[in-house]
Write an enzyme that holds these catalytic residues in place. Structure first.
Site, PDB file in Angstrom:
ATOM      1  N   HIS A 461     -49.142 126.091 -87.708  1.00  0.00           N
ATOM      2  CA  HIS A 461     -48.741 124.679 -87.693  1.00  0.00           C
ATOM      3  C   HIS A 461     -47.214 124.544 -87.726  1.00  0.00           C
ATOM      4  O   HIS A 461     -46.616 123.888 -86.880  1.00  0.00           O
ATOM      5  CB  HIS A 461     -49.380 123.977 -88.895  1.00  0.00           C
ATOM      6  CG  HIS A 461     -49.036 122.523 -89.029  1.00  0.00           C
ATOM      7  ND1 HIS A 461     -49.926 121.519 -88.708  1.00  0.00           N
ATOM      8  CD2 HIS A 461     -47.908 121.889 -89.431  1.00  0.00           C
ATOM      9  CE1 HIS A 461     -49.354 120.348 -88.910  1.00  0.00           C
ATOM     10  NE2 HIS A 461     -48.121 120.541 -89.364  1.00  0.00           N
ATOM     11  N   GLU A 462     -46.600 125.190 -88.693  1.00  0.00           N
ATOM     12  CA  GLU A 462     -45.144 125.066 -88.824  1.00  0.00           C
ATOM     13  C   GLU A 462     -44.436 125.684 -87.617  1.00  0.00           C
ATOM     14  O   GLU A 462     -43.396 125.192 -87.179  1.00  0.00           O
ATOM     15  CB  GLU A 462     -44.658 125.713 -90.130  1.00  0.00           C
ATOM     16  CG  GLU A 462     -45.229 125.082 -91.414  1.00  0.00           C
ATOM     17  CD  GLU A 462     -45.065 123.565 -91.483  1.00  0.00           C
ATOM     18  OE1 GLU A 462     -44.112 123.038 -90.903  1.00  0.00           O
ATOM     19  OE2 GLU A 462     -45.927 122.900 -92.097  1.00  0.00           O
ATOM     20  N   HIS A 465     -44.165 123.085 -84.887  1.00  0.00           N
ATOM     21  CA  HIS A 465     -43.015 122.190 -85.091  1.00  0.00           C
ATOM     22  C   HIS A 465     -41.724 122.886 -84.654  1.00  0.00           C
ATOM     23  O   HIS A 465     -40.856 122.294 -84.027  1.00  0.00           O
ATOM     24  CB  HIS A 465     -42.878 121.820 -86.572  1.00  0.00           C
ATOM     25  CG  HIS A 465     -43.841 120.765 -87.042  1.00  0.00           C
ATOM     26  ND1 HIS A 465     -44.017 119.563 -86.390  1.00  0.00           N
ATOM     27  CD2 HIS A 465     -44.660 120.716 -88.132  1.00  0.00           C
ATOM     28  CE1 HIS A 465     -44.906 118.842 -87.046  1.00  0.00           C
ATOM     29  NE2 HIS A 465     -45.312 119.505 -88.099  1.00  0.00           N
ATOM     30  N   HIS A 468     -41.241 122.984 -80.985  1.00  0.00           N
ATOM     31  CA  HIS A 468     -40.833 121.657 -80.517  1.00  0.00           C
ATOM     32  C   HIS A 468     -39.320 121.507 -80.631  1.00  0.00           C
ATOM     33  O   HIS A 468     -38.667 120.924 -79.777  1.00  0.00           O
ATOM     34  CB  HIS A 468     -41.555 120.606 -81.365  1.00  0.00           C
ATOM     35  CG  HIS A 468     -41.664 119.252 -80.740  1.00  0.00           C
ATOM     36  ND1 HIS A 468     -42.118 118.163 -81.440  1.00  0.00           N
ATOM     37  CD2 HIS A 468     -41.398 118.797 -79.502  1.00  0.00           C
ATOM     38  CE1 HIS A 468     -42.119 117.102 -80.645  1.00  0.00           C
ATOM     39  NE2 HIS A 468     -41.687 117.452 -79.467  1.00  0.00           N
TER      40      HIS A 468
END
Ligand SMILES: [Zn+2]
Length: 675
Positions: A461-462, A465, A468
Site C-alpha cells: 500500500h505505502e 503511494h 505515485h
C-alpha cells in the site's frame, strides 16, 4: 561564510543531508524561509510588470517550496528520531509555517494579482494543467473568503476560529470519556473465552497502573478482545453500551458541540454561497457533489442488502438467543473459527521482509517498466534505514528511504511521505525524493523480520503511494504526485494490495524463510476464503458511517428532525445487524467527522469510493493478465505520472477506457452473486 549559509535546511538537495541536520538548524531555517516567502509574496503582489503566468501563478506554485521541504524534514525527524530538542524546535517552527500558509490564502494583494491575471489575454489562452491550476487556485481563494465583502470575511474568520475551538473540545471529551472507563478483574475465572494474548495485555495494563489483576478499557485492542471473545454476555453488554455512549453524558457530553459544529459548517457554506457543507467540501473532489456521493453510497447499500441479510441470518442460527448488538462480534468470531481457523501467525514464516520488498520491486518493475536499486552509504536518520533509487532505463526518477522497525522515538503506524518534488529541467526532471515507514516486527533471535499478510499488504500500500510520488511527470509542483483529490488518492496505494492476493504474484516472494518452500496451497485457499468472510457486514458498517455523515451535512434539519442523537440512531439502525440500544450515541465520539474543523466531514464516503476505483482498475489487470506490461504502462502514463494535472475522472477513463463500475468491488468482496 555566515552562520546561516551553513544551515543545511536552507539548501536541501537530492538526497537530503541527514547527517548534517541538527535541532539547532531548525527554527533559524524556518524563520529565514518565512522571510523569503514574505518577500516573494510582496514581489508578486507589487509587481509593476504586465501579469503573466510566470509572475503570478507560476510564482505562487513555487512560493513555499523551500519552507515546505524544510518543514517536512523537521516533522519527519520528530516522527522517526524524536528528542526533546527536536520536539521543541518543531513546536516553535510549525505555527510559523501554518500562519504563513493562511496568510497566503488571505493576502489581498496576491488575490488582486491573481484576479488581474485571470482577466488577462494570457489567462484566456491557457489550457491543460495550467488552466486547471488557475481554476483551482481561484476556487481555493474563493472558498477561503477572498471574494467576500469585508464584513462577511470577518464573519467567516469568526466561524473558522469557533469551529477550531469546538472541534478541539469535542476531541477532548472523546479522549476523557474513553479514559474514564475501566474494568478491573481480580478473579481470572471471569475472563472465560479470552485468548491469552488479550489476558497478558490486560495484565500489563493493570501492572502499569500499579494494581493486581487484569485491566480492560475502551481502547480499541482491549474493547475488541472483549467483544469478540469474552463469554460473559452481561460484561459484553456493559462494554458495548459504554463504548457507544462515550461523550454522551456530563461532564463529557458532546451533544452541544456536535449541534454547534453542524450549525457553524452550515453557516460557513451559506456565507460562501453553497447549498450545504457537503457541496463546499465535495465540489473539488471526484464525486463533485453531495448528491452524487449520497447516490453512490445508496446504490452500494441496496446492492449489499441481500448478502447482509444472509450473514445476519447465519448468526441468528448459531446464537442460542436473539442476537443483540453486543453479540454480533462474538458469534461472528465463533463462525469464523469454525469455518477457516486461519492463524495469522502461521503465515509469518512465508513473508520475510527482504523477500517481500524485493518481490514487490520486481512486480513494479514488470508492470511499470522501472528498476529499483539499493544505494548504500546514503546518510539517514537511523542505521537501519535503507535507501533505494528508481530508474527508467538510464533515467533516475527519484529515490526513497525505507524505515521499517519500531523504535522508542518513532511514532506508530505506517506511512509514506514525499520529501522533494522533482521539477522539469531541459533534458527531463530533477529526481523526486520520498520515504516509507512502518512498525513491523523486527528480526529476533537469528530470524529475519517475518510479516503477517496484513503487514505485506501495508508495505505494498505505502509503496503504491510512493510510486505515485516518484513516477510523477507533472510540470507544476502543486499538481505533482499525491496532491490529488481525497477520493482519488488511495487508488494507486490500494490497487497494489491486490497483488498480495494473487498466487502468481505471491510466488515471486512468499517462501518459507528456512526451507524456501512456497506458500502451501491449503493456507493460500483458506486465506482467500477468509478475505471475504462477513464482507457484507463490514461494508454495511462503512456505508452506515458514510450515509450518516452525508445525512448530517446535507439534509439534517433540527426543526424538522429533532435531536441529533435520535436522528443518527435512526439512520444507523436501518443499516445495523442488530437492534441498537436506546443509549446508543456513536455519533458523539465520531472523531472522523467532528474532531477537526473539516477532517472527514462530508468525506467519509471517500473510503468506499476509492475501493471501487481500485477494485475496478485491478479488474482491468485481471482481464489482461496481472503482469501485463501494456496495462501497466497505461496505468503509469494515465494515473501514476499525472498527479492532479487533469480531472481524476478523466485520468481514470484514460486508463480504463470507461468510467469505474461498482460491480468490481462487489465481486471482489464475494457479494455479486447475491445481487
Ligand atoms: Zn493510503
Amino acid at each position: 561564510m555566515s552562520k546561516q549559509a551553513s544551515n543545511p535546511l536552507l539548501n536541501l538537495g537530492y538526497p537530503f543531508p541527514f547527517g548534517e541536520i541538527t535541532p539547532e538548524h531548525m527554527v533559524p531555517a524556518v524563520k529565514k524561509l518565512v522571510q523569503l516567502c514574505n518577500q516573494r509574496l510582496r514581489a508578486i503582489a507589487g509587481s509593476q510588470q504586465p501579469r503573466t503566468f510566470e509572475n503570478t501563478l507560476g510564482a505562487l506554485d513555487t512560493l513555499t517550496r523551500e519552507i515546505d521541504q524544510a518543514m517536512t524534514v523537521i516533522a519527519h525527524l520528530k516522527e522517526t528520531a524524536s528528542s526533546p530538542e527536536i520536539r521543541a524546535a518543531h513546536s516553535q517552527a510549525e505555527p510559523l509555517v501554518i500562519a504563513l500558509h493562511s496568510r497566503i490564502l488571505l493576502h489581498t494583494g496576491l488575490w488582486k494579482a491573481l484576479q488581474e491575471f485571470a482577466a488577462s489575454p494570457d489567462a484566456a489562452a491557457l489550457s491543460g494543467p495550467r488552466r486547471r491550476y488557475l481554476n483551482k487556485t481561484m476556487a481555493a481563494f474563493r472558498r477561503n473568503g477572498a471574494a467576500l465583502p469585508l464584513h462577511k470575511k470577518r464573519a467567516l474568520r469568526k466561524i473558522d476560529l469557533e469551529l477550531g475551538r469546538v472541534a478541539s473540545a469535542f476531541s477532548d471529551n472523546v479522549l476523557d470519556s474513553t479514559n474514564a472507563y475501566e474494568w478491573v478483574v481480580e478473579n481470572e475465572q471471569e475472563l472465560a473465552g479470552l485468548p491469552s494474548s488479550a489476558r497478558s495485555m490486560a495484565r500489563d495494563a493493570a501492572a502499569a497502573k500499579g494494581i493486581t489483576g487484569w485491566r480492560f478499557t475502551l481502547q480499541a485492542p482491549s474493547y475488541e478482545a472483549i467483544m469478540k471473545h469474552l463469554d460473559d454476555r452481561s460484561v459484553r453488554e456493559r462494554f458495548y453500551r459504554a463504548y457507544h455512549s462515550r461523550a454522551s453524558l456530563p461532564p463529557f457530553d458532546n451533544g452541544v458541540n456536535i449541534a454547534r459544529i453542524i450549525e457553524l459548517r452550515r453557516a460557513k457554506a451559506s456565507l460562501l454561497g453553497y447549498a450545504d457543507f457537503a457541496e463546499l467540501v465535495i465540489e473539488e473532489r471526484m464525486a463533485k457533489s453531495g448528491k452524487a456521493a449520497s447516490e453512490f453510497l445508496d446504490r452500494l447499500r441496496v446492492q449489499t442488502g441481500p448478502a447482509f441479510q444472509r450473514e445476519n441470518t447465519e448468526l441468528e442460527e448459531i446464537a442460542p438467543h436473539p442476537v443483540e448488538a453486543w453479540d454480533v462480534l462474538y458469534y461472528a468470531e465463533k463462525l469464523r473459527k469454525a469455518r477457516f481457523d486461519l492463524d495469522e501467525e502461521a503465515l509469518r514464516p512465508y513473508f520475510p521482509l527482504d523477500r517481500v520488498v524485493n518481490g514487490m520491486f520486481q512486480i513494479a518493475g514488470r508492470l511499470f517498466g522501472i528498476r529499483v536499486e539499493e544505494r548504500t552509504g546514503v546518510p539517514a536518520w537511523h542505521p537501519s534505514v535503507r535507501f533505494y533509487e528508481i530508474f527508467d532505463g538510464k533515467d533516475l526518477l527519484g529515490g526513497f528511504y525505507t524505515d521499517w522497525f519500531p523504535r522508542e522515538n518513532k511514532r506508530p503506524g505506517a506511512w509514506m511521505d514525499g520529501m522533494l518534488t522533482g521539477s522539469p529541467v531541459r533534458d527531463g526532471f530533477t529526481p523526486h525524493l520520498g520515504l516509507m515507514c512502518g512498525n513491523l516486527t523486527p528480526p529476533t533471535g537469528g530470524r529475519p523480520a517475518l510479516l503477517t499478510h496484513r503487514d505485506v499488504e501495508t508495505v505494498f500500500h505505502e509503496f503504491g503511494h510512493l510510486l505515485h510520488h516518484l513516477l510523477s511527470r507533472v510540470e507544476l509542483r502543486s499538481q505533482s504526485g499525491t496532491a490529488v483529490a481525497w477520493d482519488f488518492v488511495e487508488l494507486p496505494s490500494q490497487i497494489m494490495e491486490n497483488w498480495c492476493w494473487e498466487r502468481e504474484a505471491l510466488d515471486l516472494f512468499a517462501a518459507h524463510y528456512e526451507t524456501g518452500d512456497p506458500l502451501p496451497e491449503d493456507l493460500f485457499q483458506r486465506m482467500r476464503k477468509a478475505q471475504t468472510f462477513r464482507a457484507a457486514n463490514q461494508q454495511m458498517r462503512q456505508l452506515s458511517f458514510g450515509i450518516m455523515d452525508l445525512a448530517l451535512h446535507r439534509s439534517y434539519d433540527p426543526a424538522r428532525d429533532g435531536g441529533i442523537l435520535a436522528y443518527c440512531r435512526q439512520v444507523q439502525q436501518a443499516l445495523s445487524p442488530a437492534p441498537l440500544p436506546e443509549d446508543f450515541a456513536m455519533v458523539n465520539s465520531f472523531s472522523h467527522l467532528f474532531g477537526s474543523p473539516v477532517g472527514y466531514a462530508a468525506g467519509y464516503y471517500s473510503y468506499k469510493w476509492a475501493e471501487v476505483l481500485d477494485a475496478d482498475a485491478f479488474k482491468v489487470f485481471l482481464k489482461a493478465g496481472i503482469f501485463d506490461a501494456t496495462t501497466g504502462a497505461r496505468f503509469r502514463s494515465a494515473i501514476l505520472s499525472r498527479g492532479d494535472s487533469e480531472d481524476p475522472a478523466q485520468l481514470y477513463r484514460d486508463f480504463a477506457g470507461r468510467d469505474p463500475d461498482t460491480a468490481a468491488l462487489l465481486e471482489r468482496a464475494g457479494l455479486l452473486q447475491t445481487v
